[in-house]
Scaffold this motif. Sequence first.
Motif, PDB file in Angstrom:
ATOM      1  N   GLY A  75      38.462  48.469  38.142  1.00 44.51           N
ATOM      2  CA  GLY A  75      37.355  49.256  38.766  1.00 44.51           C
ATOM      3  C   GLY A  75      37.680  50.356  39.174  1.00 44.51           C
ATOM      4  O   GLY A  75      38.657  50.525  40.396  1.00 44.51           O
ATOM      5  N   MET A  76      37.249  51.640  38.753  1.00 40.33           N
ATOM      6  CA  MET A  76      37.873  52.845  39.252  1.00 40.33           C
ATOM      7  C   MET A  76      36.554  53.593  40.056  1.00 40.33           C
ATOM      8  O   MET A  76      35.421  53.753  39.368  1.00 40.33           O
ATOM      9  N   SER A  77      36.666  54.047  40.990  1.00 45.33           N
ATOM     10  CA  SER A  77      35.782  54.987  42.071  1.00 45.33           C
ATOM     11  C   SER A  77      34.442  53.879  41.767  1.00 45.33           C
ATOM     12  O   SER A  77      34.165  52.774  42.300  1.00 45.33           O
ATOM     13  N   MET A  78      33.421  54.530  41.099  1.00 49.28           N
ATOM     14  CA  MET A  78      31.746  53.860  41.239  1.00 49.28           C
ATOM     15  C   MET A  78      32.161  52.322  40.436  1.00 49.28           C
ATOM     16  O   MET A  78      31.634  51.486  40.847  1.00 49.28           O
ATOM     17  N   GLY A  79      33.244  52.304  39.292  1.00 45.53           N
ATOM     18  CA  GLY A  79      33.555  51.060  38.778  1.00 45.53           C
ATOM     19  C   GLY A  79      33.994  50.107  39.772  1.00 45.53           C
ATOM     20  O   GLY A  79      33.959  49.061  39.651  1.00 45.53           O
ATOM     21  N   GLY A  80      34.615  50.548  41.031  1.00 46.31           N
ATOM     22  CA  GLY A  80      35.045  49.512  41.810  1.00 46.31           C
ATOM     23  C   GLY A  80      33.933  48.940  42.615  1.00 46.31           C
ATOM     24  O   GLY A  80      33.771  47.723  42.968  1.00 46.31           O
ATOM     25  N   TYR A  81      32.625  49.923  42.957  1.00 46.14           N
ATOM     26  CA  TYR A  81      31.593  49.305  43.623  1.00 46.14           C
ATOM     27  C   TYR A  81      30.874  48.153  42.692  1.00 46.14           C
ATOM     28  O   TYR A  81      30.480  47.231  43.250  1.00 46.14           O
ATOM     29  N   VAL A  82      31.012  48.252  41.375  1.00 50.79           N
ATOM     30  CA  VAL A  82      30.367  47.429  40.410  1.00 50.79           C
ATOM     31  C   VAL A  82      31.265  46.306  40.574  1.00 50.79           C
ATOM     32  O   VAL A  82      30.589  45.148  40.409  1.00 50.79           O
ATOM     33  N   ALA A  90      30.116  36.377  40.503  1.00 48.55           N
ATOM     34  CA  ALA A  90      30.970  35.569  39.755  1.00 48.55           C
ATOM     35  C   ALA A  90      32.604  35.589  39.695  1.00 48.55           C
ATOM     36  O   ALA A  90      33.241  35.510  38.968  1.00 48.55           O
ATOM     37  N   ARG A  91      32.901  35.364  41.001  1.00 44.11           N
ATOM     38  CA  ARG A  91      34.252  35.545  41.585  1.00 44.11           C
ATOM     39  C   ARG A  91      34.987  34.564  40.657  1.00 44.11           C
ATOM     40  O   ARG A  91      36.292  35.152  40.311  1.00 44.11           O
ATOM     41  N   GLU A  92      34.778  33.540  40.487  1.00 42.60           N
ATOM     42  CA  GLU A  92      35.187  32.540  39.520  1.00 42.60           C
ATOM     43  C   GLU A  92      35.901  32.966  38.247  1.00 42.60           C
ATOM     44  O   GLU A  92      36.788  32.519  37.371  1.00 42.60           O
ATOM     45  N   ARG A  93      35.182  33.727  37.807  1.00 45.45           N
ATOM     46  CA  ARG A  93      35.322  34.526  36.225  1.00 45.45           C
ATOM     47  C   ARG A  93      36.574  35.664  36.445  1.00 45.45           C
ATOM     48  O   ARG A  93      36.975  35.815  35.338  1.00 45.45           O
ATOM     49  N   VAL A  94      36.879  36.033  37.425  1.00 49.51           N
ATOM     50  CA  VAL A  94      37.780  37.125  37.504  1.00 49.51           C
ATOM     51  C   VAL A  94      39.145  36.630  37.680  1.00 49.51           C
ATOM     52  O   VAL A  94      39.431  35.974  38.793  1.00 49.51           O
ATOM     53  N   SER A  95      40.325  36.618  36.723  1.00 53.27           N
ATOM     54  CA  SER A  95      41.427  36.015  36.811  1.00 53.27           C
ATOM     55  C   SER A  95      42.425  37.336  37.733  1.00 53.27           C
ATOM     56  O   SER A  95      43.239  36.645  38.430  1.00 53.27           O
ATOM     57  N   HIS A  96      42.174  38.512  37.470  1.00 54.48           N
ATOM     58  CA  HIS A  96      43.040  39.302  37.991  1.00 54.48           C
ATOM     59  C   HIS A  96      42.377  40.706  38.597  1.00 54.48           C
ATOM     60  O   HIS A  96      40.931  40.932  37.795  1.00 54.48           O
ATOM     61  N   LEU A  97      42.404  41.443  39.603  1.00 54.50           N
ATOM     62  CA  LEU A  97      41.589  42.510  40.222  1.00 54.50           C
ATOM     63  C   LEU A  97      42.640  43.576  40.201  1.00 54.50           C
ATOM     64  O   LEU A  97      43.423  43.649  40.949  1.00 54.50           O
ATOM     65  N   MET A  98      41.966  44.828  39.854  1.00 54.77           N
ATOM     66  CA  MET A  98      42.765  46.156  40.162  1.00 54.77           C
ATOM     67  C   MET A  98      41.481  46.965  40.693  1.00 54.77           C
ATOM     68  O   MET A  98      40.519  47.167  40.110  1.00 54.77           O
ATOM     69  N   LEU A  99      41.737  47.434  41.695  1.00 59.02           N
ATOM     70  CA  LEU A  99      40.828  48.572  42.375  1.00 59.02           C
ATOM     71  C   LEU A  99      41.514  49.978  42.314  1.00 59.02           C
ATOM     72  O   LEU A  99      42.639  50.114  43.028  1.00 59.02           O
ATOM     73  N   VAL A 100      40.804  50.902  41.704  1.00 58.77           N
ATOM     74  CA  VAL A 100      41.600  52.234  41.614  1.00 58.77           C
ATOM     75  C   VAL A 100      40.707  53.325  42.270  1.00 58.77           C
ATOM     76  O   VAL A 100      39.628  53.442  41.806  1.00 58.77           O
ATOM     77  N   ASN A 101      41.323  53.861  43.083  1.00 51.75           N
ATOM     78  CA  ASN A 101      40.493  55.095  43.736  1.00 51.75           C
ATOM     79  C   ASN A 101      39.000  54.569  43.975  1.00 51.75           C
ATOM     80  O   ASN A 101      38.057  55.489  43.764  1.00 51.75           O
ATOM     81  N   THR A 102      38.872  53.602  44.702  1.00 53.89           N
ATOM     82  CA  THR A 102      37.724  53.298  45.333  1.00 53.89           C
ATOM     83  C   THR A 102      37.780  52.791  46.742  1.00 53.89           C
ATOM     84  O   THR A 102      38.558  53.032  47.465  1.00 53.89           O
ATOM     85  N   ARG A 103      36.596  52.477  47.290  1.00 52.20           N
ATOM     86  CA  ARG A 103      36.454  51.797  48.627  1.00 52.20           C
ATOM     87  C   ARG A 103      35.499  50.836  48.581  1.00 52.20           C
ATOM     88  O   ARG A 103      34.627  50.423  47.852  1.00 52.20           O
ATOM     89  N   PRO A 189      44.903  37.485  41.991  1.00 54.03           N
ATOM     90  CA  PRO A 189      45.832  38.481  42.176  1.00 54.03           C
ATOM     91  C   PRO A 189      45.253  39.853  42.227  1.00 54.03           C
ATOM     92  O   PRO A 189      44.261  40.249  41.456  1.00 54.03           O
ATOM     93  N   CYS A 190      45.828  40.878  43.048  1.00 59.80           N
ATOM     94  CA  CYS A 190      45.229  42.087  43.300  1.00 59.80           C
ATOM     95  C   CYS A 190      45.996  43.298  43.525  1.00 59.80           C
ATOM     96  O   CYS A 190      46.876  42.994  44.267  1.00 59.80           O
ATOM     97  N   THR A 191      45.770  44.139  42.906  1.00 55.18           N
ATOM     98  CA  THR A 191      46.466  45.474  42.973  1.00 55.18           C
ATOM     99  C   THR A 191      45.364  46.751  43.465  1.00 55.18           C
ATOM    100  O   THR A 191      44.409  46.868  42.660  1.00 55.18           O
ATOM    101  N   VAL A 192      45.786  47.442  44.428  1.00 58.46           N
ATOM    102  CA  VAL A 192      44.982  48.511  44.841  1.00 58.46           C
ATOM    103  C   VAL A 192      45.853  49.980  44.514  1.00 58.46           C
ATOM    104  O   VAL A 192      46.987  49.971  44.908  1.00 58.46           O
ATOM    105  N   ILE A 193      45.022  50.875  44.023  1.00 62.83           N
ATOM    106  CA  ILE A 193      45.804  51.760  43.652  1.00 62.83           C
ATOM    107  C   ILE A 193      45.045  53.244  44.261  1.00 62.83           C
ATOM    108  O   ILE A 193      43.940  53.475  43.923  1.00 62.83           O
TER     109      ILE A 193
END
Length: 245
Positions: A75-82, A90-103, A189-193
Amino acid sequence: MTANPHTAIPVVFLSGMLADQRMWQPVIAQMEARARIGAVPAITPIIPALDTKDDVQAMARDVLEQVPDRFALVGMSMGGYVAFEILRMARERVSHLMLVNTRATGDDRAMRRRRLLLARLSGVHLPFQGVNDAMLDDMLHPDHRHDPELISLLSDMAEDLGEDVFKRQITAVANRPDSMALLSELDMPCTVIVGEADRVISPASHHDMAGRIPGARMIKVAGAGHYVPLEQPGILADALRDLVI
């Protein structure tokens, strides 16, 4: 989900405001080039449109109806909010998470009022302009501030999506809930960029967000501002590879 070199990994990419699938094409191209030489697992990119709703919860429900039962989420910016709403639903459906330029924080009252005012006034006195010089100053690294191809792409996406989408998206962003309490509950697993020159959402806020997510990796990208997927797609592709393998 453990990466299998013979099985494509579904990756859901959620774009920022006034951006569409073109936001992710450089990253996807980098991933495909790496996959051809066996350097990364193949991915199946899924880029849902986020342009028909004025509420991040409604956007998240639409996304969940379009994607596989299990997927990596970027998710990037607004996509991170979504993305945060998807994690709530549905957290159980998300295998890996990347948050890019979001808050993860919500808007304070003053910023919320400002965004909603922009939604009401957009196009009233002047023709709609999705990208302007002041925005580019804040969003792009100085090395890319006068890149004609990049600026043309950002302008084209904004103009193609248009005023009505802008009004819906800025309303959704203004009214999004605070997601800080959710961070400590994330167990994938999560990466914040963040780009080092992002003046829209500060690198410091990304460090704080990453510090609240158990085990999260934090990457501050040199030579990028708010648009890491377009300014440094190779670095983002490498980070995505490291996240999912």
